[in-house]
Design an enzyme around this catalytic site. Sequence first.
Site, PDB file in Angstrom:
ATOM      1  N   TYR A 147     -22.452   9.752   8.703  1.00  0.00           N
ATOM      2  CA  TYR A 147     -21.702   8.564   9.135  1.00  0.00           C
ATOM      3  C   TYR A 147     -20.216   8.900   9.153  1.00  0.00           C
ATOM      4  O   TYR A 147     -19.669   9.378   8.163  1.00  0.00           O
ATOM      5  CB  TYR A 147     -21.968   7.375   8.200  1.00  0.00           C
ATOM      6  N   ASP A 231     -15.644  15.823   7.006  1.00  0.00           N
ATOM      7  CA  ASP A 231     -15.330  14.412   6.804  1.00  0.00           C
ATOM      8  C   ASP A 231     -15.385  14.156   5.304  1.00  0.00           C
ATOM      9  O   ASP A 231     -16.453  14.081   4.708  1.00  0.00           O
ATOM     10  CB  ASP A 231     -16.351  13.549   7.551  1.00  0.00           C
ATOM     11  N   LYS A 258     -10.301   5.699   2.721  1.00  0.00           N
ATOM     12  CA  LYS A 258     -10.691   4.962   1.512  1.00  0.00           C
ATOM     13  C   LYS A 258      -9.603   4.951   0.430  1.00  0.00           C
ATOM     14  O   LYS A 258      -8.513   4.490   0.668  1.00  0.00           O
ATOM     15  CB  LYS A 258     -11.988   5.543   0.955  1.00  0.00           C
TER      16      LYS A 258
HETATM   17  N1  PMP Z   1     -16.510   8.691   7.244  1.00  0.00           N
HETATM   18  C1  PMP Z   1     -17.250   8.466   6.158  1.00  0.00           C
HETATM   19  C2  PMP Z   1     -17.911   9.630   5.486  1.00  0.00           C
HETATM   20  C3  PMP Z   1     -17.391   7.169   5.658  1.00  0.00           C
HETATM   21  O1  PMP Z   1     -18.144   6.958   4.579  1.00  0.00           O
HETATM   22  C4  PMP Z   1     -16.722   6.105   6.298  1.00  0.00           C
HETATM   23  C5  PMP Z   1     -16.803   4.666   5.802  1.00  0.00           C
HETATM   24  N2  PMP Z   1     -17.888   4.323   5.057  1.00  0.00           N
HETATM   25  C6  PMP Z   1     -15.968   6.388   7.426  1.00  0.00           C
HETATM   26  C7  PMP Z   1     -15.867   7.695   7.865  1.00  0.00           C
HETATM   27  C8  PMP Z   1     -15.247   5.309   8.172  1.00  0.00           C
HETATM   28  O2  PMP Z   1     -14.185   4.825   7.447  1.00  0.00           O
HETATM   29  P1  PMP Z   1     -13.607   3.352   7.771  1.00  0.00           P
HETATM   30  O3  PMP Z   1     -14.656   2.388   7.359  1.00  0.00           O
HETATM   31  O4  PMP Z   1     -12.337   3.287   6.977  1.00  0.00           O
HETATM   32  O5  PMP Z   1     -13.357   3.310   9.242  1.00  0.00           O
END
Ligand code: PMP
Length: 421
Positions: A147, A231, A258
């Site tokens: 994700y 990521d 985050k």
């Molecule tokens: N990458 C990862 C690994 C995530 O866990 C998340 C959010 N859960 C995101 C990207 C996206 O971040 P945001 O919700 O701040 O757009």
Amino acid sequence: AHARYTKSHPESLKIHDRACNYLPGGNTRTVLHTTPFPLTISSGQDTHLTTVDGQSYTDFLGEYTAAIYGHNHPVIRSALESAIENGWNYGGHNALEPQLAKIVCERFPSIDLVRFVNSGTEANMMALATALAFTGRKKVLLFNKGYHGSTISGRAPSGKPSINLPHDFVLSTYNDVAGTEALVQSLPKDSLAAILVEPMLGSGGCYAGSAEFLGILRRLASEHGALLIFDEVMTSRLHYHGLGSQTGVTPDLTTLGKWIGGGMSFGAFGGRRDIMALYDPRTGKLEHPGTFNNNVFTMNAGIAGCGLLTAEKVDALNGLGEKLTSQVMDVLSNRGILRDATVPAAPIADELHVAEHPQRPPKMFVKGVGSLMAVHFAGPDRDVLGGLFYHHMLEQGIYMAQRGFVALNIMLADEHVATFV
Ligand code: PMP
């Protein structure tokens, strides 16, 4: 469980009904959709969240990892108060942005130069845009259950990446070394721009990437002239220098989000100096303007937050998470739930959950790395069991994600973990 829940949360229900008039499904964050309707939170303090119905829950979700500091932490609060004192949104530089950039570059060894954005989604979109521009290619390799934000996800039940961006995605299986190598070798020559991967699948269920798998991704990216992007939006909390620093693999680009913005809207992408130099307005060819990229709230809260999360704090928080995960595992094995079945090392394909298959996982198991944990249900009843578990935990005063995700914060202690098990 639904009848009890509805009865005890009348105000949340009212707010949800009204919200449905203006927001699709009453919702502006799909992940917060819960059955039969979501709770409306009115405040957060330390380890607790309170709803508009007056119930208080211990927070084991921690805003999907962003609220690592707990709620209303005095240090973050005073950083926000001091940021607000001189006004905000200047349409100009401020002295806070290079301070936060220095902290990020010094903390995460794969990042020479960094750019700030406003979410993890945006960080990954920018990282992909960077890879496409740098390589002059289009294809992006993602992994099943990975994700990367609202527009970039490999977790769609159809087995195809969820695409609402015109990217040329290809999808492989997480931790599948041979399959991934074969897939990459089969791609047309000079077509792969990037491999985008989480060092541990976060939303996908807290499955750690194997050293062999991440190593192969590094080799494949280098051999094929593609960029490897880690990521670390979620995994950056799992080690003082980010989980990536522990894998023996150095990515070309890293994305963050985050907690690093102190709990304010935040994202960042950064990496190799020669790649990030594309954004140097004096010499580079890429634009990245972004009205809110340097907003003083995020910058100052981020500086304060990163200062709070020392190496000792990171280790202590991971220790607490490991304790939680192993205690939950103990409960499951004492009840015989883990017997005669294998806890999978990577997400099992949905059809294997359903079919009678030798690889089938136990009906309930947990996966965890450090301060993150995911409760899994397997088999044909898994959605029903997951729903029942979520409501059962709420009735015990525990707030977690409906899909079983848990992220600890630094205000939690052993006594809170004891209430979970
Ligand atoms: N990458 C990862 C690994 C995530 O866990 C998340 C959010 N859960 C995101 C990207 C996206 O971040 P945001 O919700 O701040 O757009």
